[in-house]
Enzyme design. Sequence first.
Site, PDB file in Angstrom:
ATOM      1  CB  CYS A   1      41.017  42.171  -1.915  1.00 50.35           C
ATOM      2  SG  CYS A   1      39.549  42.785  -1.048  1.00 50.35           S
TER       3      CYS A   1
ATOM      4  CG  HIS B   1      35.564  46.728  -0.519  1.00 45.62           C
ATOM      5  ND1 HIS B   1      34.841  45.740  -1.143  1.00 45.62           N
ATOM      6  CD2 HIS B   1      36.793  46.205  -0.291  1.00 45.62           C
ATOM      7  CE1 HIS B   1      35.597  44.658  -1.272  1.00 45.62           C
ATOM      8  NE2 HIS B   1      36.790  44.916  -0.754  1.00 45.62           N
TER       9      HIS B   1
END
Length: 563
Positions: free
Chosen positions: A355, A383
Amino acid sequence: VCVAHYTWVEPKHCTSIMASEVRDEKRRRGNDNMPIPQMASSSEKDSDDMLESWHREAELAESFIPILGKLYRRQNVVVTLFGASMNNITSLDIVRLHQECTDHLGKKITLEQTALVLRVLSGMTPLKPLRVDLGLLFRNAEHLMDTRTHEEEEMQRALEESIEAEVRRSEREDTQPAPPQTGQYAPGAGHDIVLYGFGRIGRLAARQLIEKTGSGQKMRLRAIVVRQPKVPDLEKRGELLIRDSVHGKFTCKLEYDHEKNAMIINGNLIYLIYAAGPEEVDYTKYGIHDALIVDNTGMWRNREGLSRHLTAPGVAKVLLTAPAKGDVPNIVFGVNEKEILANCGDEKIFSAASCTTNAIVPPIQLIDSHFGGIVHGHIETVHAYTNDQNLIDNMHTGTRRGRAAGLNMVLTETGAAKALVKCMPHMEGKLTASSIRVPLPNVSMAVLVLTLPEATTKEKINTFLRERATRGSFQQVMDYSDNSEGVSSDFIGSRAACCVDGQNTYVNGKQVVLYCWYDNEHGYTCQVIRLMQTMLGVSHTMCPPPRSVSRTPSSDASPMATD
């Protein structure tokens, strides 16, 4: 003095004067019961006009829905507005998109203008599978016609003709080169998809595949493979699919066939298959042939492990939803898929990278290509936590990851810089990267600190990135936001790999700092689906075609695009 039926529509201060005059008249006539007229102030009239205007907007937006549905289900035409999908949305969503979405110059488009484009599309049958952007199509038609030489009716007719001509041109010109047709894949046929694993990415992929079934001639989710449970879990799996704490409820028609151990979702028969390993499944027993296996377990990340899928009957290719190790090609859709797929030969195993890699590569590739090359830089990812971390403090093989994910910011390593080099080999040695895990379940941010060979400005950087996100080849991949109030939760459900936060772009001479939001679950899954479509040769031709820009932006604030 007769004032009982008088309607006053002048500004407020005039209304108050009239009311005082009525009170004086009542006192003069000695009639305290004399009714004071209810005068319509300008604010009341404005309020009524606003409500009526809203009703007209809502009704017009409602008229879009059956047309959008038929275009998608009957002709495989995907409709967007400046890159934002308009399929499977409500009338309120349609109004909101018109309020929020702009072209590359920041200009909005009206419902009436897009309704004209949609009306032209609905009258054009048959249509080839296209990805039609109503906003860009109208802007192109506006640009092509000479408005000075037409009366109103002639102007509208000229617009309609320009729109139709642009659509037909897009049909004739396949702007997306199809990958080589290896194996048993054939354009136009329905392709069998199997999800191996049913975790966060697997369930979101299932949602999107079901939404994108359309006429059924593109991709069909046929099965989901999970480990054998101790007790039957068909309905438990179904509930996890339609209810999600982060992404909300999946609106669909869900039925269970316990005899076949299958779910029937919006008419899609999807088998739930139990297996301890990839080679244990014979997919042909379920009527599945030449399938693309999407491995979202992350258990096998090298060629040896992923090749186990290819030994199962009914499998043609494998796509991993994690960074691959060794010589397995790592692809970031929008950046290197054409190059890899055009030269892959008999390759049957691919990776959709991570991602974070999908989020950082597009903006870095754009800046590197169009501003003279990146000299060096650093990537810091903030994150969301993942299920690899512990809910409470406990043992973990990874450094610091054993601490409670919901209570701590956790410094950790990231392979983002190394993964980026696999897509952009010339960047080797130029970038460093680190990561901070934060107590959020979804949406992350990449902070890109880049040094360029020449000084630039914030305006040039932002104008260029917005233009590329709006009408360039990165329309699907990258978004751009100028919203000064945007926070992480606003990007939940984003379909882009990343969204550049233009308000927080910082430029100091040669140094550029970009803040890029990304939905590390949904946005990444959208990238996986786009890569799947490209691998299978079922991508939609974009209408109008993406525009390209010169390699080095001009000194103007707005780099102009050319066909």
